[in-house]
Scaffold this active site. Structure first.
Site, mmCIF file in Angstrom:
data_model
loop_
_atom_site.group_PDB
_atom_site.id
_atom_site.type_symbol
_atom_site.label_atom_id
_atom_site.label_comp_id
_atom_site.label_asym_id
_atom_site.label_seq_id
_atom_site.Cartn_x
_atom_site.Cartn_y
_atom_site.Cartn_z
ATOM 1 N N ARG A 1 69.925 27.143 -50.140
ATOM 2 C CA ARG A 1 70.422 27.842 -48.946
ATOM 3 C C ARG A 1 71.681 28.635 -49.294
ATOM 4 O O ARG A 1 72.538 28.149 -50.035
ATOM 5 C CB ARG A 1 70.747 26.852 -47.825
ATOM 6 C CG ARG A 1 71.232 27.557 -46.560
ATOM 7 C CD ARG A 1 71.616 26.601 -45.458
ATOM 8 N NE ARG A 1 72.164 27.342 -44.322
ATOM 9 C CZ ARG A 1 72.658 26.782 -43.229
ATOM 10 N NH1 ARG A 1 72.674 25.467 -43.094
ATOM 11 N NH2 ARG A 1 73.138 27.538 -42.250
ATOM 12 N N HIS A 2 71.776 29.853 -48.777
ATOM 13 C CA HIS A 2 72.963 30.662 -49.044
ATOM 14 C C HIS A 2 74.228 29.956 -48.558
ATOM 15 O O HIS A 2 74.192 29.073 -47.705
ATOM 16 C CB HIS A 2 72.834 32.044 -48.398
ATOM 17 C CG HIS A 2 72.847 32.032 -46.889
ATOM 18 N ND1 HIS A 2 73.975 31.793 -46.138
ATOM 19 C CD2 HIS A 2 71.850 32.252 -45.998
ATOM 20 C CE1 HIS A 2 73.689 31.859 -44.857
ATOM 21 N NE2 HIS A 2 72.396 32.138 -44.743
ATOM 22 N N THR B 1 71.780 33.946 -36.820
ATOM 23 C CA THR B 1 71.894 35.065 -37.748
ATOM 24 C C THR B 1 70.553 35.302 -38.415
ATOM 25 O O THR B 1 70.151 34.569 -39.315
ATOM 26 C CB THR B 1 72.947 34.784 -38.840
ATOM 27 O OG1 THR B 1 74.109 34.180 -38.256
ATOM 28 C CG2 THR B 1 73.342 36.062 -39.542
ATOM 29 N N GLY B 2 69.857 36.318 -37.939
ATOM 30 C CA GLY B 2 68.565 36.652 -38.518
ATOM 31 C C GLY B 2 68.656 37.902 -39.369
ATOM 32 O O GLY B 2 68.899 37.854 -40.565
ATOM 33 N N ARG C 1 73.496 38.198 -47.625
ATOM 34 C CA ARG C 1 74.068 36.880 -47.912
ATOM 35 C C ARG C 1 73.223 36.105 -48.917
ATOM 36 O O ARG C 1 73.754 35.314 -49.700
ATOM 37 C CB ARG C 1 74.260 36.085 -46.619
ATOM 38 C CG ARG C 1 73.004 35.930 -45.752
ATOM 39 C CD ARG C 1 73.386 35.554 -44.330
ATOM 40 N NE ARG C 1 72.238 35.310 -43.445
ATOM 41 C CZ ARG C 1 71.608 36.267 -42.789
ATOM 42 N NH1 ARG C 1 71.980 37.532 -42.909
ATOM 43 N NH2 ARG C 1 70.599 35.962 -41.983
ATOM 44 N N GLU D 1 65.153 35.085 -43.035
ATOM 45 C CA GLU D 1 65.415 34.180 -41.919
ATOM 46 C C GLU D 1 64.564 34.555 -40.709
ATOM 47 O O GLU D 1 64.114 35.704 -40.562
ATOM 48 C CB GLU D 1 66.905 34.218 -41.559
ATOM 49 C CG GLU D 1 67.332 33.249 -40.456
ATOM 50 C CD GLU D 1 67.051 31.780 -40.777
ATOM 51 O OE1 GLU D 1 65.861 31.414 -40.904
ATOM 52 O OE2 GLU D 1 68.021 31.001 -40.875
ATOM 53 N N TRP D 2 64.327 33.573 -39.849
ATOM 54 C CA TRP D 2 63.610 33.781 -38.585
ATOM 55 C C TRP D 2 64.261 34.950 -37.852
ATOM 56 O O TRP D 2 65.483 35.010 -37.723
ATOM 57 C CB TRP D 2 63.726 32.514 -37.750
ATOM 58 C CG TRP D 2 62.738 32.362 -36.621
ATOM 59 C CD1 TRP D 2 62.411 33.298 -35.688
ATOM 60 C CD2 TRP D 2 61.961 31.196 -36.318
ATOM 61 N NE1 TRP D 2 61.483 32.795 -34.812
ATOM 62 C CE2 TRP D 2 61.193 31.500 -35.173
ATOM 63 C CE3 TRP D 2 61.854 29.922 -36.878
ATOM 64 C CZ2 TRP D 2 60.319 30.578 -34.591
ATOM 65 C CZ3 TRP D 2 60.988 29.009 -36.302
ATOM 66 C CH2 TRP D 2 60.229 29.338 -35.171
ATOM 67 N N ASP D 3 63.458 35.898 -37.385
ATOM 68 C CA ASP D 3 63.969 37.029 -36.608
ATOM 69 C C ASP D 3 64.244 36.540 -35.187
ATOM 70 O O ASP D 3 63.327 36.223 -34.436
ATOM 71 C CB ASP D 3 62.942 38.166 -36.602
ATOM 72 C CG ASP D 3 63.437 39.422 -35.897
ATOM 73 O OD1 ASP D 3 64.455 39.345 -35.176
ATOM 74 O OD2 ASP D 3 62.796 40.478 -36.049
ATOM 75 N N TYR D 4 65.532 36.518 -34.810
ATOM 76 C CA TYR D 4 65.919 35.970 -33.516
ATOM 77 C C TYR D 4 65.757 36.963 -32.370
ATOM 78 O O TYR D 4 65.911 36.591 -31.202
ATOM 79 C CB TYR D 4 67.369 35.486 -33.569
ATOM 80 C CG TYR D 4 67.585 34.265 -34.434
ATOM 81 C CD1 TYR D 4 67.297 32.993 -33.962
ATOM 82 C CD2 TYR D 4 68.066 34.388 -35.732
ATOM 83 C CE1 TYR D 4 67.493 31.869 -34.753
ATOM 84 C CE2 TYR D 4 68.266 33.276 -36.532
ATOM 85 C CZ TYR D 4 67.974 32.017 -36.039
ATOM 86 O OH TYR D 4 68.164 30.905 -36.829
ATOM 87 N N ARG E 1 63.858 25.169 -43.800
ATOM 88 C CA ARG E 1 63.338 23.966 -43.140
ATOM 89 C C ARG E 1 61.902 24.187 -42.684
ATOM 90 O O ARG E 1 61.058 23.287 -42.785
ATOM 91 C CB ARG E 1 64.239 23.576 -41.971
ATOM 92 C CG ARG E 1 65.542 22.906 -42.419
ATOM 93 C CD ARG E 1 66.413 22.547 -41.237
ATOM 94 N NE ARG E 1 67.111 23.703 -40.707
ATOM 95 C CZ ARG E 1 67.649 23.772 -39.498
ATOM 96 N NH1 ARG E 1 67.560 22.727 -38.674
ATOM 97 N NH2 ARG E 1 68.288 24.846 -39.105
#
Length: 246
Positions: free
Chosen positions: A15-16, A28-29, A72, A100-103, A182
């Site tokens: 993980r970053h 943060t997506g 990141r 990352e999941w697009d929020y 996750r």
């Protein structure tokens, strides 16, 4: 180190490091946020202890590295492999499959702010919002996340399947984000994204996945990992150099 642990291909998840938004609990997506000083230090510390020939994460044993294209994650890869970057040339790929999941509408919001917004829109009258089940308005659903992660998992298995007994070192590294890693872990062991399995993954942390019984059809969590002894480390360095010269 057991024979299986030494031979079976592994998938490392990293993980970053911390960002200011992560520190504040903001979703943060797609937003491009850089690592803060703490985040950079987290990754550099992990690199010093874990990365290098003969260490837990040996760049010479990596076959492929899949990296989120967010800034990141790129910074994290650079810091993680800084002393060994020449050893991973041509091995890393930036891919949206591990972004990352697009929020969507919830980008930059904290969890309680998302719940207030959804209530204002008439949602969640019977239960609280849960991203694992409900996804994000204007962003991704759990089905979309599942589709792209399963695609990446299939690609990783294609890379590793021919070498399940150590015929060639084919470890894989993913450098990405807390939530998507996750999700990846759940999909790796065949669980649905909304399975309630509790998982924690701190910034700048590493996790390891592998296979039971050297079988590509038995992906598993490697929750206990023996670190290489000095003798093991020297042997693995020698084997890797031999493979490189073949």
């Amino acid at each position: 180190m057991s024979a299986q642990n030494a031979l079976t291909p592994r998938v490392f998840l990293f993980r970053h490091g911390e960002t200011e938004w992560a520190k504040l609990g903001r979703s943060t997506g797609t937003t491009e946020i850089e690592l803060n000083p703490t985040g950079s230090a987290q990754v550099s510390s992990a690199a010093a202890m874990l990365v290098g020939p003969g260490k837990l994460l040996d760049p010479r044993r990596l076959e492929r590295i899949f990296v989120s294209p967010r800034k990141r994650a790129k910074q994290t890869l650079e810091l993680l492999m800084k002393p060994n970057f020449d050893l991973i040339q041509g091995k890393y790929t930036y891919t949206e499959d591990i972004a990352e999941w697009d929020y969507g509408d919830y980008e930059g919001l904290k969890n309680h702010e998302i719940r207030v917004l959804r209530q204002e829109r008439g949602h969640d009258k019977e239960r609280k919002w849960d991203i694992w089940t409900d996804g994000c308005e204007g962003g991704e659903s759990r089905h979309q996340i599942t589709e792209r992660l399963d695609r990446l998992i299939s690609q990783i298995k294609e890379i590793q399947q021919p070498y399940m007994h150590g015929e060639k070192p084919v470890d894989v590294l993913l450098v990405a984000h807390g939530l998507i890693l996750r999700c990846f872990t759940k999909r790796w062991i065949g669980l649905s994204i909304d399975n309630p399995l509790p998982i924690m993954f701190e910034p700048g942390a590493i996790s390891v996945l592998s296979y039971k019984n050297n079988d590509v059809d038995e992906p598993a969590l490697q929750i206990g990992l023996s670190l290489p002894s000095e003798e093991d480390a020297l042997q693995r360095i020698e084997e890797t150099y031999t493979n490189d010269s073949d």
